[in-house]
Scaffold this active site. Structure first.
Site, PDB file in Angstrom:
ATOM      1  N   ASP A 121       5.782 -13.554  10.670  1.00 51.00           N
ATOM      2  CA  ASP A 121       5.816 -14.501   9.659  1.00 51.00           C
ATOM      3  C   ASP A 121       7.145 -15.109   9.577  1.00 51.00           C
ATOM      4  O   ASP A 121       7.663 -15.116   8.471  1.00 51.00           O
ATOM      5  CB  ASP A 121       5.333 -13.447   8.335  1.00 51.00           C
ATOM      6  CG  ASP A 121       5.079 -14.484   7.258  1.00 51.00           C
ATOM      7  OD1 ASP A 121       4.862 -15.545   7.309  1.00 51.00           O
ATOM      8  OD2 ASP A 121       5.113 -13.872   6.134  1.00 51.00           O
ATOM      9  N   PHE A 136      10.479 -17.563  -1.064  1.00 49.50           N
ATOM     10  CA  PHE A 136      10.255 -16.363  -0.302  1.00 49.50           C
ATOM     11  C   PHE A 136      10.209 -16.625   1.238  1.00 49.50           C
ATOM     12  O   PHE A 136       9.713 -17.648   1.604  1.00 49.50           O
ATOM     13  CB  PHE A 136       8.813 -15.894  -0.523  1.00 49.50           C
ATOM     14  CG  PHE A 136       8.671 -15.204  -2.097  1.00 49.50           C
ATOM     15  CD1 PHE A 136       9.126 -13.897  -2.322  1.00 49.50           C
ATOM     16  CD2 PHE A 136       8.415 -16.103  -3.140  1.00 49.50           C
ATOM     17  CE1 PHE A 136       8.929 -13.469  -3.749  1.00 49.50           C
ATOM     18  CE2 PHE A 136       8.322 -15.653  -4.390  1.00 49.50           C
ATOM     19  CZ  PHE A 136       8.410 -14.383  -4.790  1.00 49.50           C
ATOM     20  N   ASN A 142       0.455 -24.262   5.813  1.00 56.75           N
ATOM     21  CA  ASN A 142       1.118 -24.692   4.557  1.00 56.75           C
ATOM     22  C   ASN A 142       2.496 -25.681   4.902  1.00 56.75           C
ATOM     23  O   ASN A 142       3.473 -25.537   4.370  1.00 56.75           O
ATOM     24  CB  ASN A 142       1.817 -23.537   3.832  1.00 56.75           C
ATOM     25  CG  ASN A 142       2.818 -22.705   4.549  1.00 56.75           C
ATOM     26  OD1 ASN A 142       2.823 -22.667   5.678  1.00 56.75           O
ATOM     27  ND2 ASN A 142       3.574 -22.133   3.560  1.00 56.75           N
ATOM     28  N   ASP A 160      -2.647 -19.138   4.006  1.00 57.56           N
ATOM     29  CA  ASP A 160      -1.435 -18.212   3.915  1.00 57.56           C
ATOM     30  C   ASP A 160      -0.366 -18.865   2.997  1.00 57.56           C
ATOM     31  O   ASP A 160      -0.040 -19.965   2.591  1.00 57.56           O
ATOM     32  CB  ASP A 160      -0.550 -18.127   5.219  1.00 57.56           C
ATOM     33  CG  ASP A 160       0.593 -17.177   5.120  1.00 57.56           C
ATOM     34  OD1 ASP A 160       0.286 -16.357   4.500  1.00 57.56           O
ATOM     35  OD2 ASP A 160       1.439 -17.688   5.812  1.00 57.56           O
ATOM     36  N   HIS A 181       0.147  -9.831   7.447  1.00 56.30           N
ATOM     37  CA  HIS A 181       1.332  -9.291   7.185  1.00 56.30           C
ATOM     38  C   HIS A 181       1.007  -7.927   6.137  1.00 56.30           C
ATOM     39  O   HIS A 181       1.423  -7.937   5.245  1.00 56.30           O
ATOM     40  CB  HIS A 181       2.327 -10.198   6.449  1.00 56.30           C
ATOM     41  CG  HIS A 181       1.897 -11.153   5.749  1.00 56.30           C
ATOM     42  ND1 HIS A 181       1.159 -10.854   4.577  1.00 56.30           N
ATOM     43  CD2 HIS A 181       2.354 -12.501   5.597  1.00 56.30           C
ATOM     44  CE1 HIS A 181       0.958 -11.973   3.783  1.00 56.30           C
ATOM     45  NE2 HIS A 181       1.408 -13.076   4.441  1.00 56.30           N
ATOM     46  N   HIS A 226       5.737 -20.189  10.963  1.00 54.85           N
ATOM     47  CA  HIS A 226       5.793 -21.084  10.068  1.00 54.85           C
ATOM     48  C   HIS A 226       6.489 -22.139  10.563  1.00 54.85           C
ATOM     49  O   HIS A 226       7.831 -22.043  10.773  1.00 54.85           O
ATOM     50  CB  HIS A 226       6.148 -20.886   8.502  1.00 54.85           C
ATOM     51  CG  HIS A 226       5.138 -20.049   7.806  1.00 54.85           C
ATOM     52  ND1 HIS A 226       4.107 -20.507   7.010  1.00 54.85           N
ATOM     53  CD2 HIS A 226       5.311 -18.840   7.918  1.00 54.85           C
ATOM     54  CE1 HIS A 226       3.613 -19.742   6.411  1.00 54.85           C
ATOM     55  NE2 HIS A 226       4.074 -18.305   6.969  1.00 54.85           N
ATOM     56  N   LEU A 227       6.300 -23.154  11.368  1.00 56.15           N
ATOM     57  CA  LEU A 227       7.106 -24.118  11.937  1.00 56.15           C
ATOM     58  C   LEU A 227       7.659 -25.465  11.148  1.00 56.15           C
ATOM     59  O   LEU A 227       8.269 -26.184  11.435  1.00 56.15           O
ATOM     60  CB  LEU A 227       6.355 -24.785  13.061  1.00 56.15           C
ATOM     61  CG  LEU A 227       5.898 -23.848  14.176  1.00 56.15           C
ATOM     62  CD1 LEU A 227       5.204 -24.562  15.325  1.00 56.15           C
ATOM     63  CD2 LEU A 227       7.092 -23.173  14.761  1.00 56.15           C
ATOM     64  N   ARG A 228       6.871 -25.325   9.573  1.00 60.88           N
ATOM     65  CA  ARG A 228       7.352 -26.416   8.711  1.00 60.88           C
ATOM     66  C   ARG A 228       7.093 -27.966   8.985  1.00 60.88           C
ATOM     67  O   ARG A 228       7.497 -28.668   8.234  1.00 60.88           O
ATOM     68  CB  ARG A 228       8.940 -26.131   8.337  1.00 60.88           C
ATOM     69  CG  ARG A 228       9.256 -24.720   7.996  1.00 60.88           C
ATOM     70  CD  ARG A 228       8.511 -24.420   6.548  1.00 60.88           C
ATOM     71  NE  ARG A 228       9.069 -23.074   6.102  1.00 60.88           N
ATOM     72  CZ  ARG A 228       8.319 -22.162   5.720  1.00 60.88           C
ATOM     73  NH1 ARG A 228       7.235 -22.285   5.344  1.00 60.88           N
ATOM     74  NH2 ARG A 228       8.853 -21.115   5.148  1.00 60.88           N
ATOM     75  N   HIS A 285      14.005 -21.245   5.820  1.00 60.51           N
ATOM     76  CA  HIS A 285      14.471 -21.890   4.647  1.00 60.51           C
ATOM     77  C   HIS A 285      15.916 -22.119   4.624  1.00 60.51           C
ATOM     78  O   HIS A 285      16.625 -21.247   5.374  1.00 60.51           O
ATOM     79  CB  HIS A 285      14.083 -21.134   3.231  1.00 60.51           C
ATOM     80  CG  HIS A 285      12.785 -20.608   3.115  1.00 60.51           C
ATOM     81  ND1 HIS A 285      12.018 -21.586   2.324  1.00 60.51           N
ATOM     82  CD2 HIS A 285      12.118 -19.714   2.890  1.00 60.51           C
ATOM     83  CE1 HIS A 285      10.741 -21.008   2.087  1.00 60.51           C
ATOM     84  NE2 HIS A 285      10.824 -19.994   2.505  1.00 60.51           N
TER      85      HIS A 285
END
Ligand SMILES: [Zn+2]
Ligand SMILES: [Zn+2]
Lengths: 415, 303
Positions: free
Chosen positions: A295, A313, A84, A142, A222, A52-54, A299
């Protein structure tokens, strides 16, 4: 070492203009800049097919640039980023944006994964064909799994027609609702709501049945629960095009390893029981599971500095993946070194067809160099990621990444 | 991290005995002849309640006052976690106040443990989510000992919404450490099998008659409607299957006592006749609350 060809020998690798021009013993180094990898492993560039590179939308957690740097520092040369973001990568516009940003800012190759449904809301299919033309390598919702089986069936049919694999985060949201950690003795003891293993199992089962009906290429993200591993094994035995990945934290830690109420141990799927940890490890050893993916889910500290049940999470994982894989799989004799490399290189490439993961003369010079016997300690303060959420700060490793080379350019090396 | 009281699970038997023995000496202070002590004079206690509980908060306030401590009570405006204020903000406020101890009640399991990781001030857990409620278990033990010679060998039935109950967890840990047998009873969705592994000597049953058979103590739990995300058992059927009624008492021995952590829901988990009967020691529990909390505050703040 190259699992794609089985090549396993002491050799030099010559690179020119971003391509491998020769592999063999005692090559003439005249005129070349030399990287001395004596005693180290030279492997095809590692691929992390689940990060996840956000960006766009959550740049306070991570960006394509910082995530790309963390990947390079973890020994990866390619990553696949989940959709996402905000906006969700459900259209060619967002896909193109990510690819363009990555081309300018990321030291490693970035391959976007598109959403299955619009906004990942689980209802209407996203523009799968247009995203494919823009460069996505798979589709996935995801984090917000498609609960409607009919929608999933249609997604598989479309994905098959466009030659894309469907990746699903398997979690029946009704069974897992309100849960914060694996349901079992530890959740009962800490008074935390459980996420039962069956919430994963029922969706894996459903999807395998749908994969058979549609003939789609289907990949379980995952995997963490032992019955799910069994079902993937069953699907393979039936000759279905079903594959799966496991995260290093799921073969390293169990729910009983959680530091009570420390949110750095909170992720989805949750850390499961020791029986599940053994099952995914055994799955890696036997071939039921063919990919290791991190994964990587950054955060910022402010979001993780809360009551356990309020924290989001996910943990970061790019920079500890090789260390944990060596520790849990290779050094313990569960998996050979060659097989470990395979799970980071040619196996994800077989699923996603990136044209990566091999050391071939004439091919692109994406190379990961690591060692297997150097003692080092993971120091969060030196992490390249923008976020700090990991339970592995201060962990001592035996062996780890030394350098990452993307298209002949050293994008990271051990300082 | 300061040495507070976060839970019963991590205590050993002698530490619990020390609290109980000290609390016994404070029991006589409950009446009108009470003379204020100055053990904790000049010390400050912060009562931090993120969840409404007038009973527990008042009990701690009285205990602190009787020991001569100053108390400041901070009640969060919202009673549920979702609308509660940020714990980090609270952390900063508390660090500036520098109290000698903090009593904390919070709807999230582990919230006091979170605070304890970042504060030097000792923290007394006054109930965290579904996790623990250590002073409740201590006062329950003190109450049992008012009526029984020892905890060892007793059969204690705990009946109700077990999975959501911090009272059940703390009591199971305490009773097990003293060699008592606990029978946990409730509707199947509220009684996970893993509860049986919580400590030694725990038995599970879904049948209230089986639970109270041979029991020395019956502890009824409050139905925690606010903690249930779903309706695992039809509310209309609850009293029929799990409400304690006179017909149940008729099946027990004459010296079987009935307890409840309060506040009770009459007609939901216990009938009025039972709650007000001679067997009920519920008021005794309330009195013992102050004595136990005096013992805890003295130990935690006295050093
Ligand atoms: Zn996921
Ligand atoms: Zn993910």
């Amino acid at each position: 070492m190259d699992p794609a060809t089985g090549h396993d020998a002491v050799a030099d690798v010559a690179v020119e203009n971003g391509r491998i021009v020769a592999i063999g013993p005692d090559l003439d180094a005249t005129g070349f800049e030399v990287f001395d990898a004596t005693g180290m492993i030279v492997a095809p560039g590692f691929i992390d097919m689940h990060v996840h590179l956000r960006e766009p939308g959550f740049e306070h957690s991570e960006t394509i640039e910082t995530g790309g740097r963390a990947a390079a520092a973890g020994g990866f040369t390619s990553v696949c980023c989940m959709p996402n973001t905000n906006p969700v990568n459900d259209s060619a516009v967002v896909t193109t944006y990510i690819i363009e940003r990555a081309r300018r800012l990321s030291p490693v190759s970035v391959f976007p994964i598109g959403a299955i449904t619009k906004g990942s809301l689980g209802e209407e299919l996203a523009s799968i064909g247009a995203m494919k033309q823009a460069g996505i390598v798979a589709i996935s919702d995801d984090g917000r799994p498609v609960m409607n089986a009919r929608v999933m069936r249609r997604a598989m049919e479309s994905a098959k027609a466009f030659g894309l694999p469907v990746i699903n985060h398997c979690e029946d949201l009704n069974l897992s609702a309100g849960g914060d950690m694996h349901e079992g003795f530890e959740s009962v003891r800490m008074g935390l709501r459980g996420i039962p293993a069956c919430s994963e199992d029922v969706m894996v089962a459903r999807d395998i049945l749908l994969a058979e009906v549609t003939g789609a290429k289907y990949h379980v993200a995952h995997i963490s629960a032992r019955h799910s591993v069994e079902m993937v094994r069953y699907a393979k035995a039936r000759g279905l095009n079903v594959t799966t990945e496991v995260c290093p934290h799921h073969f390293t830690l169990a729910d009983s390893d959680i530091l009570p109420f420390d949110s750095n141990y909170k992720m989805k799927p949750p850390l499961r029981s020791c029986f599940d940890v053994e099952a995914v490890t055994e799955g890696l050893a036997s071939g039921a599971i063919e990919v290791i993916a991190t994964d990587h889910a950054p955060h910022p500290g402010s979001e993780k500095m809360q009551e356990f049940e309020r924290c989001p999470f996910g943990i970061t994982g790019l920079e500890t993946a090789i260390g944990l894989s060596l520790e849990q799989l290779v050094h313990k004799g569960r998996v050979s070194l060659m097989r470990m490399i395979e799970m980071f290189t040619v196996n994800p490439d077989r699923i996603l067809t990136l044209g990566k993961g091999r050391l071939t003369v004439g091919g692109e010079a994406d190379i990961t160099i690591f060692d297997t016997d150097r003692k080092w300690t993971f120091d969060l303060n030196k992490s390249q990621s923008k976020s700090r959420n990991t339970p592995f700060h201060g962990r001592e490793f035996l062996g780890g990444q030394v350098a990452s080379i993307v298209a002949g350019k050293i994008v990271w090396q051990l300082g | 991290m300061g040495t507070g009281l976060l839970g019963i699970e991590g205590l050993d038997r002698s530490e619990i005995e020390a609290y109980l023995n000290r609390a016994k000496t404070f029991q006589s202070h409950g009446g009108s002849d009470f003379k204020k002590l100055d053990t904790l004079r000049g010390k400050m206690l912060v009562n931090l309640f993120f969840e409404n509980s007038t009973r527990t908060r008042t009990s701690f306030e009285i205990a602190a006052k009787r020991l001569g401590a100053d108390t400041i009570s901070i009640a969060s405006s919202g009673s549920s976690v979702s609308k509660g204020e940020s714990l980090v903000d609270t952390l900063n406020t508390l660090a500036a106040m520098r109290p000698h101890a903090i009593v904390m009640r919070h709807a999230a399991s582990g919230a006091p443990h979170f605070l304890a990781r970042y504060l030097d001030t000792p923290i007394i857990n006054a109930g965290d989510g579904m996790h623990e409620h250590p002073t409740q278990a201590l006062l329950d033990a003190l109450t049992i000992l008012d009526h029984k010679p020892a905890l060892e060998g007793l059969r204690v039935a705990i009946i109700g919404d077990i999975i959501h109950s911090r009272v059940a967890r703390s009591n199971v840990h305490l009773l097990s450490k003293f060699g008592a047998q606990t029978v946990l009873c409730g509707p199947a969705p509220m009684l996970p099998q893993d509860m049986g592994k919580l400590a030694a000597g725990v038995i599970l049953t879904n049948d209230i008659r089986e639970a109270i058979d041979g029991a020395d103590v019956i502890m009824m739990l409050r139905v925690q409607l606010e903690r249930q995300h779903e309706t695992p058992f039809p509310p209309g059927d609850y009293f029929r299957f799990y409400g304690l009624r006179p017909e149940h008492l008729a099946l027990t021995r004459p010296d079987t006592i009935v307890m409840h952590p309060g506040p009770i829901n009459r007609g939901r988990e216990i009938s009025s006749e039972v709650a007000d009967s001679q067997r009920s020691v519920i008021l005794n529990q309330v009195e013992n609350g102050v004595a136990v909390r005096m013992a805890v505050l003295e130990k935690v703040m006295g050093a």
